[in-house]
Design a protein around this motif. Structure first.
Motif, PDB file in Angstrom:
ATOM      1  N   ALA A 106       0.833  -1.210   0.000  1.00  0.00           N
ATOM      2  CA  ALA A 106       0.000   0.000   0.000  1.00  0.00           C
ATOM      3  C   ALA A 106       0.864   1.254   0.000  1.00  0.00           C
ATOM      4  N   LEU A 107       1.881   1.270   0.831  1.00  0.00           N
ATOM      5  CA  LEU A 107       2.730   2.461   0.942  1.00  0.00           C
ATOM      6  C   LEU A 107       3.657   2.642  -0.255  1.00  0.00           C
ATOM      7  N   SER A 108       3.787   1.628  -1.094  1.00  0.00           N
ATOM      8  CA  SER A 108       4.616   1.758  -2.295  1.00  0.00           C
ATOM      9  C   SER A 108       3.885   2.475  -3.429  1.00  0.00           C
ATOM     10  N   LEU A 109       2.575   2.641  -3.301  1.00  0.00           N
ATOM     11  CA  LEU A 109       1.805   3.332  -4.334  1.00  0.00           C
ATOM     12  C   LEU A 109       2.050   4.835  -4.236  1.00  0.00           C
ATOM     13  N   PRO A 110       2.117   5.511  -5.378  1.00  0.00           N
ATOM     14  CA  PRO A 110       2.412   6.952  -5.365  1.00  0.00           C
ATOM     15  C   PRO A 110       1.452   7.753  -4.483  1.00  0.00           C
ATOM     16  N   GLY A 111       2.016   8.547  -3.587  1.00  0.00           N
ATOM     17  CA  GLY A 111       1.239   9.431  -2.731  1.00  0.00           C
ATOM     18  C   GLY A 111       0.564   8.763  -1.549  1.00  0.00           C
ATOM     19  N   ALA A 112       0.719   7.460  -1.381  1.00  0.00           N
ATOM     20  CA  ALA A 112       0.028   6.743  -0.313  1.00  0.00           C
ATOM     21  C   ALA A 112       0.659   7.038   1.050  1.00  0.00           C
ATOM     22  N   VAL A 113      -0.205   7.233   2.044  1.00  0.00           N
ATOM     23  CA  VAL A 113       0.230   7.450   3.423  1.00  0.00           C
ATOM     24  C   VAL A 113      -0.675   6.640   4.351  1.00  0.00           C
ATOM     25  N   GLU A 114      -0.137   6.324   5.524  1.00  0.00           N
ATOM     26  CA  GLU A 114      -0.930   5.626   6.527  1.00  0.00           C
ATOM     27  C   GLU A 114      -1.562   6.647   7.463  1.00  0.00           C
ATOM     28  N   SER A 115      -2.810   6.377   7.852  1.00  0.00           N
ATOM     29  CA  SER A 115      -3.532   7.236   8.771  1.00  0.00           C
ATOM     30  C   SER A 115      -4.473   6.344   9.582  1.00  0.00           C
ATOM     31  N   ALA A 116      -5.524   6.916  10.156  1.00  0.00           N
ATOM     32  CA  ALA A 116      -6.502   6.130  10.911  1.00  0.00           C
ATOM     33  C   ALA A 116      -7.822   6.886  10.996  1.00  0.00           C
ATOM     34  N   HIS A 117      -8.900   6.149  11.140  1.00  0.00           N
ATOM     35  CA  HIS A 117     -10.219   6.716  11.412  1.00  0.00           C
ATOM     36  C   HIS A 117     -11.020   5.687  12.202  1.00  0.00           C
ATOM     37  N   PHE A 118     -11.889   6.159  13.080  1.00  0.00           N
ATOM     38  CA  PHE A 118     -12.686   5.290  13.946  1.00  0.00           C
ATOM     39  C   PHE A 118     -11.819   4.255  14.655  1.00  0.00           C
ATOM     40  N   GLY A 119     -10.576   4.623  14.976  1.00  0.00           N
ATOM     41  CA  GLY A 119      -9.681   3.730  15.692  1.00  0.00           C
ATOM     42  C   GLY A 119      -9.085   2.610  14.857  1.00  0.00           C
ATOM     43  N   LYS A 120      -9.257   2.661  13.550  1.00  0.00           N
ATOM     44  CA  LYS A 120      -8.741   1.631  12.644  1.00  0.00           C
ATOM     45  C   LYS A 120      -7.734   2.245  11.684  1.00  0.00           C
ATOM     46  N   ARG A 121      -6.699   1.494  11.381  1.00  0.00           N
ATOM     47  CA  ARG A 121      -5.676   1.968  10.450  1.00  0.00           C
ATOM     48  C   ARG A 121      -6.243   2.031   9.035  1.00  0.00           C
ATOM     49  N   ASP A 122      -5.796   3.050   8.283  1.00  0.00           N
ATOM     50  CA  ASP A 122      -6.185   3.134   6.884  1.00  0.00           C
ATOM     51  C   ASP A 122      -5.024   3.654   6.053  1.00  0.00           C
TER      52      ASP A 122
END
Length: 112
Positions: free
Chosen positions: A10-26
């Motif tokens: 996922a993080l190898s895709l252009p512009g992709a970053v890790e974040s979270a919402h509702f206590g779950k990683r996205d």
């Protein structure tokens, strides 16, 4: 496939970053979610309803529509632990393309 492998892809895709919402990683691009990790062994991807329908027909043992309104909008669960890596790569890139800004490079395409 392990969770760590999925995250790396996922993080190898252009512009992709890790974040979270509702206590779950996205994972996002352009501040829009293309994949979330709500529980061990399951990822949820952003598809159009048509893409979801096609995926459910071709990968019924690996995928299912998210229950309720989210699933009706195309959000799809994928159990990735035993899924074929080519399927995961296709699913992830499709979801990424669905939310990537039009100005974001759309990953390299093979020359004709």
């Amino acid at each position: 496939m392990r969770t760590e492998d999925l995250e790396k892809r996922a993080l190898s895709l252009p512009g992709a970053v890790e974040s979270a919402h509702f206590g779950k990683r996205d994972f996002r691009v352009g501040n829009r979610i293309f994949m979330s990790l709500p529980e061990a062994g399951r990822a949820v991807f952003k598809f159009t309803p048509h893409q979801q329908k096609m995926l459910l027909e071709t990968e019924p043992g690996v995928c299912a529509a998210v229950p309720g309104g989210w699933g009706a909008k195309g959000w799809t669960s994928v159990w990735f632990m035993d899924a074929d890596e080519d399927v995961i790569d296709h699913v992830m890139e499709t979801a990424w393309r669905n939310v990537a800004p039009k100005t974001e490079p759309k990953s390299e395409q093979p020359e004709a």
